[in-house]
Design a protein around this motif. Structure first.
Motif, PDB file in Angstrom:
ATOM      1  N   ALA A  35       0.830  -1.210   0.000  1.00  0.00           N
ATOM      2  CA  ALA A  35       0.000   0.000   0.000  1.00  0.00           C
ATOM      3  C   ALA A  35       0.861   1.256   0.000  1.00  0.00           C
ATOM      4  CB  ALA A  35      -0.933  -0.012   1.217  1.00  0.00           C
ATOM      5  N   VAL A  36       1.872   1.299   0.876  1.00  0.00           N
ATOM      6  CA  VAL A  36       2.713   2.500   0.950  1.00  0.00           C
ATOM      7  C   VAL A  36       3.590   2.602  -0.304  1.00  0.00           C
ATOM      8  CG1 VAL A  36       4.427   3.757   2.299  1.00  0.00           C
ATOM      9  CG2 VAL A  36       2.689   2.413   3.480  1.00  0.00           C
ATOM     10  N   GLY A  37       4.133   1.478  -0.749  1.00  0.00           N
ATOM     11  CA  GLY A  37       4.946   1.476  -1.969  1.00  0.00           C
ATOM     12  C   GLY A  37       4.142   1.939  -3.173  1.00  0.00           C
ATOM     13  N   SER A  38       2.891   1.514  -3.260  1.00  0.00           N
ATOM     14  CA  SER A  38       2.028   1.943  -4.367  1.00  0.00           C
ATOM     15  C   SER A  38       1.741   3.436  -4.283  1.00  0.00           C
ATOM     16  CB  SER A  38       0.709   1.165  -4.346  1.00  0.00           C
ATOM     17  OG  SER A  38       0.956  -0.216  -4.468  1.00  0.00           O
ATOM     18  N   PHE A  44      -6.510   3.768  -0.741  1.00  0.00           N
ATOM     19  CA  PHE A  44      -6.394   2.403  -0.228  1.00  0.00           C
ATOM     20  C   PHE A  44      -5.596   2.395   1.079  1.00  0.00           C
ATOM     21  CE2 PHE A  44      -4.048  -1.704  -0.125  1.00  0.00           C
ATOM     22  CZ  PHE A  44      -5.133  -2.501   0.176  1.00  0.00           C
ATOM     23  N   LEU A  45      -4.522   3.181   1.111  1.00  0.00           N
ATOM     24  CA  LEU A  45      -3.718   3.276   2.338  1.00  0.00           C
ATOM     25  C   LEU A  45      -4.573   3.827   3.484  1.00  0.00           C
ATOM     26  CD1 LEU A  45      -0.981   3.065   3.749  1.00  0.00           C
ATOM     27  CD2 LEU A  45      -0.374   5.289   2.795  1.00  0.00           C
ATOM     28  N   ASP A  46      -5.391   4.824   3.185  1.00  0.00           N
ATOM     29  CA  ASP A  46      -6.315   5.369   4.197  1.00  0.00           C
ATOM     30  C   ASP A  46      -7.181   4.266   4.792  1.00  0.00           C
ATOM     31  OD1 ASP A  46      -5.410   7.909   3.812  1.00  0.00           O
ATOM     32  OD2 ASP A  46      -7.064   8.538   2.517  1.00  0.00           O
ATOM     33  N   ALA A  52       7.772  -5.689   9.185  1.00  0.00           N
ATOM     34  CA  ALA A  52       6.409  -5.790   8.652  1.00  0.00           C
ATOM     35  C   ALA A  52       5.404  -4.998   9.475  1.00  0.00           C
ATOM     36  CB  ALA A  52       5.991  -7.257   8.579  1.00  0.00           C
ATOM     37  N   GLU A  53       5.659  -4.872  10.796  1.00  0.00           N
ATOM     38  CA  GLU A  53       4.662  -4.223  11.659  1.00  0.00           C
ATOM     39  C   GLU A  53       4.883  -2.710  11.771  1.00  0.00           C
ATOM     40  OE1 GLU A  53       6.983  -6.245  12.528  1.00  0.00           O
ATOM     41  OE2 GLU A  53       8.146  -5.422  14.180  1.00  0.00           O
ATOM     42  N   ALA A  54       5.913  -2.188  11.102  1.00  0.00           N
ATOM     43  CA  ALA A  54       6.283  -0.780  11.299  1.00  0.00           C
ATOM     44  C   ALA A  54       5.493   0.150  10.383  1.00  0.00           C
ATOM     45  CB  ALA A  54       7.787  -0.602  11.082  1.00  0.00           C
ATOM     46  N   LEU A  55       4.175   0.075  10.454  1.00  0.00           N
ATOM     47  CA  LEU A  55       3.338   0.873   9.549  1.00  0.00           C
ATOM     48  C   LEU A  55       3.590   2.373   9.717  1.00  0.00           C
ATOM     49  CD1 LEU A  55       1.085   1.183   7.456  1.00  0.00           C
ATOM     50  CD2 LEU A  55      -0.584   0.990   9.311  1.00  0.00           C
ATOM     51  N   GLN A  56       3.784   2.824  10.969  1.00  0.00           N
ATOM     52  CA  GLN A  56       3.970   4.270  11.167  1.00  0.00           C
ATOM     53  C   GLN A  56       5.304   4.743  10.590  1.00  0.00           C
ATOM     54  OE1 GLN A  56       1.415   5.973  11.849  1.00  0.00           O
ATOM     55  NE2 GLN A  56       0.211   4.174  12.384  1.00  0.00           N
ATOM     56  N   GLN A  57       6.330   3.891  10.641  1.00  0.00           N
ATOM     57  CA  GLN A  57       7.602   4.262  10.010  1.00  0.00           C
ATOM     58  C   GLN A  57       7.460   4.272   8.489  1.00  0.00           C
ATOM     59  OE1 GLN A  57       9.755   1.659  13.000  1.00  0.00           O
ATOM     60  NE2 GLN A  57      11.464   2.618  11.945  1.00  0.00           N
ATOM     61  N   MET A  58       6.631   3.380   7.980  1.00  0.00           N
ATOM     62  CA  MET A  58       6.366   3.389   6.530  1.00  0.00           C
ATOM     63  C   MET A  58       5.667   4.687   6.138  1.00  0.00           C
ATOM     64  SD  MET A  58       4.939  -0.484   5.919  1.00  0.00           S
ATOM     65  CE  MET A  58       5.575  -1.804   6.945  1.00  0.00           C
ATOM     66  N   ARG A  59       4.685   5.083   6.938  1.00  0.00           N
ATOM     67  CA  ARG A  59       3.969   6.328   6.640  1.00  0.00           C
ATOM     68  C   ARG A  59       4.912   7.528   6.750  1.00  0.00           C
ATOM     69  NH1 ARG A  59      -0.977   7.055  10.363  1.00  0.00           N
ATOM     70  NH2 ARG A  59      -1.670   8.551   8.795  1.00  0.00           N
ATOM     71  N   LEU A  60       5.833   7.459   7.720  1.00  0.00           N
ATOM     72  CA  LEU A  60       6.797   8.546   7.894  1.00  0.00           C
ATOM     73  C   LEU A  60       7.718   8.638   6.666  1.00  0.00           C
ATOM     74  CD1 LEU A  60       7.665  10.640  10.078  1.00  0.00           C
ATOM     75  CD2 LEU A  60       9.379   8.972  10.824  1.00  0.00           C
ATOM     76  N   ASN A  88       1.740  11.485  11.913  1.00  0.00           N
ATOM     77  CA  ASN A  88       1.437  11.039  10.547  1.00  0.00           C
ATOM     78  C   ASN A  88       0.034  11.462  10.127  1.00  0.00           C
ATOM     79  OD1 ASN A  88       3.857   9.782   9.791  1.00  0.00           O
ATOM     80  ND2 ASN A  88       3.320   7.894  10.860  1.00  0.00           N
ATOM     81  N   ASP A  89      -0.925  11.307  11.053  1.00  0.00           N
ATOM     82  CA  ASP A  89      -2.318  11.658  10.733  1.00  0.00           C
ATOM     83  C   ASP A  89      -2.444  13.155  10.440  1.00  0.00           C
ATOM     84  OD1 ASP A  89      -3.017   9.044  11.121  1.00  0.00           O
ATOM     85  OD2 ASP A  89      -3.971   9.338  13.075  1.00  0.00           O
ATOM     86  N   GLU A  90      -1.883  13.961  11.349  1.00  0.00           N
ATOM     87  CA  GLU A  90      -2.083  15.413  11.230  1.00  0.00           C
ATOM     88  C   GLU A  90      -1.278  16.000  10.062  1.00  0.00           C
ATOM     89  OE1 GLU A  90      -2.527  19.249  14.178  1.00  0.00           O
ATOM     90  OE2 GLU A  90      -0.862  17.902  14.558  1.00  0.00           O
ATOM     91  N   SER A  91      -0.018  15.596   9.959  1.00  0.00           N
ATOM     92  CA  SER A  91       0.820  16.151   8.887  1.00  0.00           C
ATOM     93  C   SER A  91       0.331  15.673   7.520  1.00  0.00           C
ATOM     94  CB  SER A  91       2.281  15.748   9.093  1.00  0.00           C
ATOM     95  OG  SER A  91       2.426  14.343   9.029  1.00  0.00           O
ATOM     96  N   GLY A  92      -0.227  14.453   7.483  1.00  0.00           N
ATOM     97  CA  GLY A  92      -0.691  13.902   6.214  1.00  0.00           C
ATOM     98  C   GLY A  92      -1.843  14.688   5.617  1.00  0.00           C
ATOM     99  N   LYS A  93      -2.672  15.270   6.481  1.00  0.00           N
ATOM    100  CA  LYS A  93      -3.802  16.064   5.968  1.00  0.00           C
ATOM    101  C   LYS A  93      -3.290  17.280   5.201  1.00  0.00           C
ATOM    102  CE  LYS A  93      -7.168  14.679   9.424  1.00  0.00           C
ATOM    103  NZ  LYS A  93      -7.193  14.752  10.873  1.00  0.00           N
TER     104      LYS A  93
END
Ligand code: ZN
Length: 271
Positions: A99-102, A265-267, A137-145, A241-246
């Motif tokens: 999802a993040v790679g896409s 999809f990532l959302d 695999a579990e580092a979703l927040q680092q992926m978003r960062l 991640n949530d706030e800066s992403g907006k």
């Protein structure tokens, strides 16, 4: 042989990552890629599906290729061969990474113009993809960062750099109750905020984080977030991640040429 007859020049080789592969017919494909020295471009890949000899068994995303392109007087250049230089197989290992790679590929595809070379951008995107591949695999927040870091670099590269430290109107520190002005692309102090700025609320803490993110190398960003202190701040990282992403999303959508479906999809994964 038919391709050779139609050609107007000799073929050239380009290091590139694929941004999109669309089936054109049973065997043929239309390939959008971002290449060194040429930027975002599109080519026609005849009989690419299932070709083990010329296309290494099929064109895939998350791979650095050497593409052999044959310019044609009419129509898209012909992609005659694709050799994988470096692939990132673990990037397809989890749904979160896909999802993040896409989203990374979509970001590059939708915010850049055709035939506008930017090798630094290619390098930044490839760095982000490699970093994503190496994360747990579990580092979703680092992926978003990682995605957020790339967004800031890309906005800067395409000439939409954002200012997070000082008020873009008066130069003062953001102070209390700063807001992000989408129109002006930066923080506005309470005194300078006007309704026409398309103001978005943002905390001083997130502004500081964005400023640091925009000026730090990716390796440092990820290492800091992955350190013990970073893990303890796991919820804080999600909030960032949530706030800066907006804010970055609005800046990106202002310059995107199409819908951002990978982002949506990532959302849905984060919600
Ligand atoms: Zn101000």
């Amino acid at each position: 042989m038919a391709a050779k007859i139609m050609s107007t020049e000799s073929s050239n080789d380009v290091a590139a990552i694929l941004l999109r592969v669309v089936d054109y017919s049973e065997k043929d494909q239309i390939v959008t890629f971002f290449g060194a020295g040429c930027g975002k471009s599109t080519a026609f890949a005849r009989a690419a599906r299932g070709s083990t000899r010329r296309f290494a068994g099929g064109l895939v995303l998350f791979c650095m290729y050497e593409l052999t392109l044959l310019p044609r007087r009419d129509g898209l250049p012909m992609l005659t061969q694709a050799t994988a230089l470096e692939s990132l197989p673990r990037l397809s290992g989890t749904l979160e990474k896909i999802a993040v790679g896409s989203a990374v590929l979509e970001l590059l595809r939708e915010t850049t113009e055709e035939h506008d070379p930017n090798d630094r951008l290619l390098y930044l995107v490839w760095s982000a993809l490699k970093t994503l591949e190496g994360l747990p695999a579990e580092a979703l927040q680092q992926m978003r960062l990682t995605l957020r870091w790339l967004e800031l670099q890309l906005l800067s590269e395409v000439g939409v750099g954002c200012s997070f430290a000082l008020c873009v109107r008066c130069g003062a520190e953001g102070g209390e109750e700063p807001a992000f002005g989408v129109v002006s692309g930066g923080v506005l102090c309470a005194r300078c905020q006007r309704p026409s700025d398309s103001l978005r609320p943002i905390s001083s803490r997130t502004l500081r984080g964005l400023e640091r993110l925009s000026t730090s190398p990716l390796a440092e960003v990820v290492a800091r977030a992955g350190s013990r202190a970073g893990r303890d701040l796991g919820e804080g990282l999600k909030q960032f991640n949530d706030e800066s992403g907006k804010v970055t999303r609005e800046m990106i959508l202002g310059h995107a040429s199409g819908a951002m479906k990978a982002y949506e999809f990532l959302d849905s994964l984060i919600a």
